[in-house]
Design an enzyme around this catalytic site. Structure first.
Site, short mmCIF file in Angstrom:
data_model
loop_
_atom_site.label_atom_id
_atom_site.label_comp_id
_atom_site.label_asym_id
_atom_site.label_seq_id
_atom_site.Cartn_x
_atom_site.Cartn_y
_atom_site.Cartn_z
N LYS A 29 13.56 -25.93 0.59
CA LYS A 29 12.77 -26.70 1.56
C LYS A 29 12.94 -28.20 1.32
O LYS A 29 13.04 -28.98 2.28
CB LYS A 29 11.30 -26.31 1.46
CG LYS A 29 10.41 -27.05 2.47
CD LYS A 29 8.97 -26.61 2.38
CE LYS A 29 8.14 -27.27 3.48
NZ LYS A 29 8.10 -28.75 3.36
N LYS B 299 -2.60 -38.00 -21.27
CA LYS B 299 -3.54 -37.32 -22.17
C LYS B 299 -3.50 -37.99 -23.53
O LYS B 299 -2.45 -38.51 -23.95
CB LYS B 299 -3.19 -35.84 -22.33
CG LYS B 299 -4.39 -34.97 -22.64
CD LYS B 299 -5.28 -34.81 -21.41
CE LYS B 299 -6.38 -33.80 -21.64
NZ LYS B 299 -7.10 -33.53 -20.38
#
Length: 555
Positions: free
Chosen positions: A81, A180
């Site tokens: 796609k 993080k």
């Protein structure tokens, strides 16, 4: 690197047929053709030679490679796609090379900061503290991700969690890159004074290296951190490097209200877990696959981890009619088939420091993850559901309140057993969603609704008066003989929504919209119950679009 090894590894002319009939059926299904096989992402990844990079330690995979493996499954599904959607004047091969190149850019962690610094403890001794901050992607800035305090923190863990944050933000349309941080300590072994020293020094180390700032990198609470630590971080930054920055307090989210925090942030992740489950448990088509009836009414659930996420998930599910029959913690588990009240259990834990000994439940022997229930909420830490225990899990729905609680091998087993896993990168995204609202509040320097509360209330009353006067003119009545009285619910609404009401409404909308996107993707690619791959497909598409349209400048 993007784990694609190229067509040269396939025989000449090889394609779906090289997989055999089952693999070809799966591949056909991924392209929208009907087929009965349940895991097209795995088969397509195998055909395209996307590496299932977790195969080295199937029961205890490397956490970062585990996330990369899930990424590969989504990438293998969506690659065609992405190639088709490219609006460039290039050949098919050039487009495919471009797509694969950008996917290679997305996957690795861009920056990892490893640091150590000394602190003097209250007893006069000195200790060297280790900490890390990983920034996975700057396709959107600032980067966003929590800070955890744990003796088990490692570079691999913060890299994995940072990458999950990138995909999580993309799934719920929050414009941040993923990051993080972790400080390698057990906070129970330190006094409050020592924890404040560690937090403030860690903040300064991040600031010196350019790893914190309202437009650069914005931390948030995580395991063993909360409002207190975020307040220390905000104060340290605003008092030093951010002294001349009017937006300095936007350098961190999850702060107390007095420091620029937002109502609803503490419960946000748990409330997001509830909304995530709600959107799928009320979808009749999914419940029919699981052999369950829609709604919470007759459902039982088990929570592993009674921290912030576990507690608030339990509260909201209990409030909407589900029954919590077991709760597990690191020091033991409790069980009551007649139900456990979250408020009573919370009060007991606050008083005694543990859920063990709760008078309205019995100790549970064995693994709480294998308890007989409808919904399982692992809200503790990563890699809890593995190849070893997945065959014994009895729940029909698993909602990943923690980050990365399910290993790829366990995920395959759940798909084979027709168990729905609502993935972490969607279902626990409530925290970062409300952190986004707090960050915007800090940049705008005004609380939500303050500028519009009275105007909206007066507008609603004027509307009611207009309707009343129109009816009186129509029927020849005057003087309030046809009173228009708002219902109790409407009266509450027009009296003025609080900031918490606005936050809760926006969070519910975000979770519902993202759930619909996942459902549509799962249907489009015939993924069945493989919601994780559907969520990764959505995340990859969105991140890819940013890179593709922005251009890769310095190459």
């Amino acid at each position: 690197m993007y784990c694609y090894l190229g067509k040269a590894l396939l025989p000449s002319g090889a394609g779906p047929a090289a997989l055999g009939s089952a693999g070809a059926a799966l591949l056909g299904r991924a392209r929208g053709q009907p087929a009965a096989a349940p895991q097209p992402g795995l088969a397509l990844a195998a055909w395209r030679h996307y590496s299932e990079v977790v195969a080295d330690r199937k029961d205890d995979p490397n956490f970062f490679k585990m996330v990369e493996g899930f990424f590969d499954r989504g990438a293998s599904i969506v690659e065609d796609k992405l190639v088709k959607d490219l609006r460039t004047r290039e050949s098919e091969e050039q487009k495919r090379n471009r797509v694969r190149g950008i996917l290679r850019i997305i996957k690795p962690c861009n920056h990892v900061l490893s640091l150590s610094f000394p602190i003097r403890r209250d007893d006069g001794s000195w200790e060297v503290i280790e900490g890390y901050r990983a920034q996975h992607s700057q396709h959107r800035t600032p980067c966003k991700g929590g800070i955890r305090y744990s003796a088990d923190v490692s570079v691999d863990e913060v890299k994995a969690l940072a990458s999950l944050m990138t995909y999580k933000c993309a799934v719920v349309d929050v414009p941040f890159g993923g990051a993080k941080a972790g400080v390698k300590i057990n906070p129970k072994n330190y006094t409050e004074n020592e924890l404040e020293k560690i937090t403030r020094r860690f903040t300064m180390e991040l600031a010196k290296k350019g790893f914190i700032g309202p437009g650069i990198d914005v931390p948030a609470p995580d395991m063993n951190t909360g409002e207190r630590e975020m307040s220390w971080i905000a104060d340290t930054y605003a008092s030093t490097i951010g002294h001349y920055d009017i937006n300095a307090h936007a350098c961190v989210t999850g702060k107390p209200i007095s420091q620029g925090g937002i109502h609803g942030r503490i419960s946000a992740t748990g409330r997001g877990v509830f909304h995530g489950i709600e959107n799928f448990i009320n979808e009749a088509s999914y419940m029919s696959i699981l052999g369950m009836t829609p709604g919470f009414g007759d459902k039982t659930f088990v929570v592993q981890g009674f921290g912030n996420v576990g507690l608030h998930s339990m509260r909201y599910l209990h409030r909407f009619g589900a029954k919590c029959i077991a709760v597990g913690e690191s020091d033991g588990s409790i069980w009551n088939p007649d139900g456990i009240d979250p408020k009573e259990l919370e009060d007991f834990k606050l008083q005694h420091g543990s859920i063990l000994g709760f008078p309205k439940a019995k100790p549970y022997e064995g693994s709480i993850l294998e308890a007989d229930c409808d919904i399982l909420i692992p809200a503790a830490s990563e890699k809890q559901l593995t190849k070893s225990n997945a065959p014994r899990v009895k729940a029909k729905i698993i909602a990943e309140g923690a980050n990365g609680p399910t290993t790829p091998e366990a995920d395959k087993i759940f798909l084979e057993r027709n168990i729905m896993v609502i993935p972490d990168l969607y279902v626990n995204a409530g925290g970062v969603t409300v952190s986004y609202f707090e960050w915007l509040k800090n940049l705008n320097h005004v609380s939500y609704g303050r500028l519009t509360f009275k105007y909206e209330r007066d507008s609603n009353y004027h509307l009611l008066m207009s309707v009343q006067e129109s009816l009186e003119r129509k029927f020849g009545k005057h003087g309030g003989t046809i009173p228009i009285v708002p219902t109790a619910e409407f009266q509450d609404s027009i009296s003025g929504a609080s900031e918490k009401d606005i936050v809760h409404s926006a969070l519910a909308y975000t979770m519902e919209r993202s759930a619909r996107q996942i459902m549509r993707t799962a249907m489009k690619y015939n993924l069945g119950l493989d919601l994780r791959t559907a969520a990764y497909v959505n995340a990859i598409e969105k991140v890819f679009k940013v890179y593709s349209e922005a251009g890769v400048t310095f190459t």
